[in-house]
Design a protein around this motif. Structure first.
Motif, short mmCIF file in Angstrom:
data_model
loop_
_atom_site.label_atom_id
_atom_site.label_comp_id
_atom_site.label_asym_id
_atom_site.label_seq_id
_atom_site.Cartn_x
_atom_site.Cartn_y
_atom_site.Cartn_z
N LEU A 135 -18.45 4.74 -28.46
CA LEU A 135 -17.61 3.79 -29.29
C LEU A 135 -17.35 2.53 -28.25
N VAL A 136 -17.84 1.54 -28.48
CA VAL A 136 -17.88 0.26 -27.83
C VAL A 136 -16.72 -0.76 -28.20
N ASP A 137 -15.77 -0.53 -27.64
CA ASP A 137 -14.41 -1.54 -28.28
C ASP A 137 -14.36 -1.90 -29.56
N LEU A 181 -17.08 9.32 -26.04
CA LEU A 181 -16.78 8.17 -24.92
C LEU A 181 -16.45 7.03 -25.56
N ALA A 182 -15.25 6.43 -25.11
CA ALA A 182 -14.94 4.96 -25.74
C ALA A 182 -15.11 4.15 -24.50
N ILE A 183 -15.64 2.62 -24.56
CA ILE A 183 -16.02 1.88 -23.47
C ILE A 183 -15.20 0.73 -24.01
N VAL A 184 -14.03 0.21 -23.37
CA VAL A 184 -13.15 -0.63 -24.13
C VAL A 184 -12.90 -1.79 -23.00
N THR A 185 -12.44 -2.71 -23.37
CA THR A 185 -11.63 -4.04 -22.52
C THR A 185 -10.19 -3.58 -22.31
N PRO A 186 -9.70 -4.21 -21.48
CA PRO A 186 -8.11 -3.88 -21.38
C PRO A 186 -7.31 -3.93 -22.48
N GLU A 187 -7.68 -5.19 -23.20
CA GLU A 187 -6.80 -5.26 -24.48
C GLU A 187 -6.98 -4.27 -25.57
N ASN A 188 -8.07 -3.29 -25.39
CA ASN A 188 -8.32 -2.23 -26.47
C ASN A 188 -7.91 -1.14 -25.82
N ASP A 189 -6.92 -1.07 -24.79
CA ASP A 189 -6.78 0.34 -24.38
C ASP A 189 -5.09 0.41 -24.39
N ASP A 190 -4.72 0.71 -25.90
CA ASP A 190 -3.11 0.88 -26.23
C ASP A 190 -3.15 2.26 -26.94
N LYS A 191 -1.96 2.56 -27.51
CA LYS A 191 -1.76 3.76 -28.11
C LYS A 191 -2.30 3.68 -29.40
N VAL A 248 -12.60 1.73 -18.69
CA VAL A 248 -12.27 0.20 -19.08
C VAL A 248 -13.23 -0.56 -18.45
N ILE A 249 -13.58 -1.51 -18.86
CA ILE A 249 -14.53 -2.79 -18.02
C ILE A 249 -13.96 -3.89 -17.83
N GLN A 250 -13.50 -4.35 -16.91
CA GLN A 250 -12.74 -5.47 -16.50
C GLN A 250 -13.66 -6.73 -16.67
N ASN A 251 -12.74 -7.98 -16.81
CA ASN A 251 -13.47 -9.22 -17.01
C ASN A 251 -14.55 -9.46 -17.98
N ALA A 252 -14.46 -8.99 -19.18
CA ALA A 252 -15.45 -9.10 -20.20
C ALA A 252 -14.52 -9.51 -21.45
N GLY A 253 -15.36 -10.10 -22.31
CA GLY A 253 -14.60 -10.50 -23.70
C GLY A 253 -15.01 -8.96 -24.37
N HIS A 254 -15.05 -9.15 -25.73
CA HIS A 254 -15.33 -8.06 -26.98
C HIS A 254 -16.53 -7.54 -26.66
N TRP A 255 -17.46 -8.45 -26.21
CA TRP A 255 -18.96 -8.06 -26.16
C TRP A 255 -19.22 -7.56 -24.87
N LEU A 256 -18.92 -6.31 -24.55
CA LEU A 256 -18.75 -5.98 -23.10
C LEU A 256 -20.34 -5.92 -22.46
#
Length: 273
Positions: free
Chosen positions: A136-138, A222-232, A246-254
């Motif tokens: 599941l990607v972001d 597995l979830a692959i997310v941005t830092p903004e989508n890593d919350d409770k 978590v992939i850094q330095n990326a927008g929603h389209w990782l």
């Protein structure tokens, strides 16, 4: 190039390899690409406003040793808009089911981005024995963690004169951390989405409950997310939770902003198959 069409589906062949096909889905033509041979198949589902090209940079290395199917959901890419205007997650999961059933894919890894993640999760919950692994990607978490009045307010704004300003602001927010070329490309795609489709899909995502499918599908996730989508409230933290990267330095389209980092994470997950 050879073109073959039947009453059930159309196929475009190039040098003997299927590269573009379509099938009559529940409410219209569903388009997809089917490439590569061998290994555990991987099925990709795009985000809202997306199409199969969003996975171009990821699939190239995969098709060397496994089958890759990329699906365009109703109203996206070359797929037809639904004749009944139905954009429910459960209905779009039927588009996915139509394609994999036609192709005879009994077991496969399913990868879904954003809205496509919700569709993939819905399918996996309904068909857990057929999904060997779920990425599941972001994707959206549980929207009902947000107060109902807030969700209602968002829906009401979409029906108001502030529709254009609201949607464009939201798209720009999702693309804020993206590379300039990705921002330009995606924004052009997103603003072309019909208003009716935007309203219906947004409303559906604001109400979609992922918890039942998370309970039903107990296979590898597995979830692959941005830092903004890593919350409770993120999907990978709901219920018992599941692994995430978590992939850094990326927008929603990782996968477009950081294709190499995304590909490495995905291929590591696929090594078990």
């Amino acid at each position: 190039m050879i073109t073959l069409a039947t009453s059930v589906f159309g196929i475009v062949l190039c040098k003997g390899e299927i590269i573009k096909t379509s099938v009559h889905g529940p409410t219209g033509k569903i388009s997809y690409k089917d490439e590569g041979f061998g290994g555990m198949p991987v099925v990709f589902v795009h985000s809202f406003g997306g199409n199969v090209s969003h996975w171009d940079g990821i699939k190239d290395s995969l098709v060397q040793n496994r089958r890759v199917v990329r699906i365009e959901l109703r109203g996206h890419g070359d797929s037809e808009f639904p004749k009944d205007g139905d954009y429910r997650i459960s209905s779009m999961a039927k588009d996915l089911a139509t394609v994999v059933n036609l192709l005879g894919l009994q077991r496969f890894v399913l990868v879904g981005h954003s809205m496509g993640g919700s569709v993939a999760l819905q399918y996996a919950g309904e068909n857990p024995s057929r999904v060997a692994g779920l990425v599941l990607v972001d994707s959206n978490g549980d929207p009902k963690k947000n107060p109902e009045e807030i969700r209602t307010q968002i829906k009401n704004v979409l029906f108001s004169d502030a529709y254009v300003e609201t949607t464009e602001t939201y798209w720009k927010q999702l693309l804020e951390r993206s590379k300039p070329e990705v921002q330009e490309r995606l924004f052009e795609e997103l603003v072309r989405a019909p208003k009716d489709m935007v309203i219906k899909i947004t409303s559906e995502l604001l109400d979609y409950d992922p918890t039942l499918s998370l309970k039903r599908y107990v296979g590898p996730k597995l979830a692959i997310v941005t830092p903004e989508n890593d919350d409770k409230f993120s999907l990978h933290r709901l219920q018992l939770g599941f692994p995430h990267k978590v992939i850094q330095n990326a927008g929603h389209w990782l996968q477009l902003d950081q294709p190499e980092a995304f590909r490495e994470i995905l291929e590591t997950f696929l090594q078990r198959y």
